[in-house]
Write an enzyme that holds these catalytic residues in place. Structure first.
Site, short mmCIF file in Angstrom:
data_model
loop_
_atom_site.label_atom_id
_atom_site.label_comp_id
_atom_site.label_asym_id
_atom_site.label_seq_id
_atom_site.Cartn_x
_atom_site.Cartn_y
_atom_site.Cartn_z
N ARG A 12 69.27 53.87 61.42
CA ARG A 12 70.43 53.08 61.37
C ARG A 12 71.15 52.95 60.04
NH1 ARG A 12 73.15 49.25 58.87
NH2 ARG A 12 70.93 47.76 58.52
N ASP A 13 70.51 52.22 58.82
CA ASP A 13 71.15 52.27 57.62
C ASP A 13 71.31 53.77 57.25
OD1 ASP A 13 72.31 51.31 55.22
OD2 ASP A 13 71.37 49.55 55.59
N HIS A 16 74.02 56.30 57.57
CA HIS A 16 75.18 56.64 56.66
C HIS A 16 74.69 57.61 55.65
CE1 HIS A 16 76.98 52.48 57.14
NE2 HIS A 16 76.07 52.04 57.33
N SER A 166 73.31 43.21 50.52
CA SER A 166 73.88 44.56 51.19
C SER A 166 74.74 45.51 50.18
CB SER A 166 75.18 44.11 52.05
OG SER A 166 74.80 43.22 52.99
N HIS A 193 66.32 42.46 53.24
CA HIS A 193 66.75 43.79 53.12
C HIS A 193 67.41 44.19 51.86
CE1 HIS A 193 69.16 47.00 55.47
NE2 HIS A 193 70.03 46.81 54.39
N HIS A 195 69.19 46.84 48.70
CA HIS A 195 69.57 48.13 48.57
C HIS A 195 69.31 48.52 47.05
CE1 HIS A 195 72.02 49.55 52.24
NE2 HIS A 195 71.78 48.23 52.49
N TYR A 284 80.03 46.09 48.87
CA TYR A 284 79.41 46.40 50.12
C TYR A 284 78.85 47.86 49.96
CZ TYR A 284 79.02 45.95 55.25
OH TYR A 284 78.48 45.75 56.54
C1 LIG Z 1 77.37 47.55 58.94
C2 LIG Z 1 76.11 46.56 58.87
C3 LIG Z 1 75.69 46.54 57.42
O1 LIG Z 1 75.77 47.58 56.92
C4 LIG Z 1 74.19 45.96 57.54
C5 LIG Z 1 73.51 46.29 56.21
O2 LIG Z 1 72.61 46.98 56.25
C6 LIG Z 1 73.59 45.67 55.12
O3 LIG Z 1 74.53 44.72 55.04
O4 LIG Z 1 73.12 45.82 54.18
MN LIG Z 2 71.92 47.94 54.54
#
Ligand SMILES: CC[C@H](O)CC(=O)C(=O)O
Ligand SMILES: [Mn+2]
Length: 333
Positions: A12-13, A16, A166, A193, A195, A284
């Site tokens: 999913r992520d 990208h 995010s 979560h 990054h 983001y």
């Molecule tokens: C599009 C939703 C978003 O990318 C969710 C996510 O993984 C995040 O905010 O890090």
């Molecule tokens: Mn993410």
């Protein structure tokens, strides 16, 4: 020993990282290997969630429904999750995902907009799905607001509430502060979560766990928006070494990362000056590729675009601002 539950978001992520171009065969191969390594939850869908395939976010190669249907047919140990952003994905999309085998629903909203998750959380719960409230861009809100919004998600019935960095903008102390506040004020499980924009994804995940999070996200080779997520293979090793219990098999996870995933996606994450700037400016992560394109089109420095986006506090859904900022900069030159 404290037990930690892992959600791998490579499909999913991590989508990208391949501009949402996983084929069904690739997704099935990756999911089978993750399932064999006993990763608890495998998340799948367009990188921007169910129904994200669009002109705005980029079209995916395979539909969400086909991906869910084919992958759910081959996994035995893991549960299949989908991410949905109210406003992009509808309750109907969630119902179809459930029908095709998704067992976990992750309902994502901006950190100050939990109220828009109510309908989707309730629909997911009514279909017997394990339901996660996923609060994004947490660095943008004071901790009291985060707690208030998380409580809303809990009141709608979420089984777990996630603190989502995010932009990969948080430092370990900021993670600890947020998770501690969530643990003190909520009864449900807390997730994190990360990054890796500031190269802190593993350290921040560990900080979250130390502060009480019991669910953490990860992806193979760190595949994901921006500089990607916490590497699944590293997280499993680090957790094992730190004395936390997981269901994951370390060697099988390493093989999944090196022998399965790397063959399909040789270079999943590309930490560089721009991914660092995402974390530094608090932008983001999924804006990265759009920023590259806009900088090229308008001949401006992508780092300046990111700094300006950070100042304007632009959030997911405002991708058109990237073009606006790049255009304005080109006019000033
Ligand atoms: C599009 C939703 C978003 O990318 C969710 C996510 O993984 C995040 O905010 O890090
Ligand atoms: Mn993410």
């Amino acid at each position: 020993m404290k037990k930690i539950w892992l959600t791998d978001t490579t499909l999913r992520d991590g989508s990208h990282s391949v501009s949402h171009q996983y084929s069904i065969d690739q997704a099935v191969t990756i999911a089978k290997a993750l399932d064999d390594a006993e990763i608890d939850i495998i998340e799948i869908s367009h990188g921007d969630g169910l129904a994200g395939s669009s002109l705005q976010y980029g079209f995916s190669k395979a539909t969400d429904n086909d991906l869910i249907k084919e992958v759910s047919g081959v996994i035995k140990n893991s549960k299949l999750a989908v991410l949905i952003l109210p406003g992009i994905g509808t309750s109907a999309d969630l119902e179809i995902a459930r029908k095709y085998g998704a067992e976990v629903a992750r309902v994502a909203t901006h950190v100050t907009e939990a109220d828009v998750s109510q309908q989707h959380i309730k629909v997911a719960k009514s279909m017997g799905m394990k339901t996660v409230g996923f609060l994004m861009m947490v660095h943008m809100a004071p901790v009291e607001n985060l707690v208030e919004q998380a409580k809303l998600m809990e009141s709608y019935g979420a089984d777990i509430v996630y603190c989502t960095d995010s932009s990969g903008a948080l430092l370990p102390d900021g993670v600890k502060e947020r998770i501690t506040a969530l643990k003190e004020n909520l009864s449900v499980d807390i997730g994190f979560h990360a990054h890796d924009n500031l190269n802190l994804a593993i350290g921040n995940s560990l900080a979250a766990i130390e502060a009480g999070a019991t669910y953490v996200d990860c992806s193979l080779n760190g595949a994901g928006a921006g500089a990607g997520n916490a590497r699944t293979e590293s997280l499993v090793a680090v957790l094992k070494k730190s004395g936390y219990e997981t269901n994951a098999d370390l060697y099988k996870t390493l093989d999944t990362a090196e022998k399965v995933f790397r063959k399909i996606v040789p270079e999943a994450t590309r930490p560089n000056d721009l991914t660092l700037m995402l974390g530094y400016a608090g932008v983001y992560s999924s804006f990265l590729l759009h920023t590259y394109k806009a900088a090229e089109k308008f001949h401006v420095d992508p780092r300046e675009i990111l700094v300006e986006l950070g100042k304007r506090k632009v959030v997911g859904g405002q991708e058109d601002s990237i073009i606006e900022v790049a255009y304005e900069m080109s006019q000033k030159k």
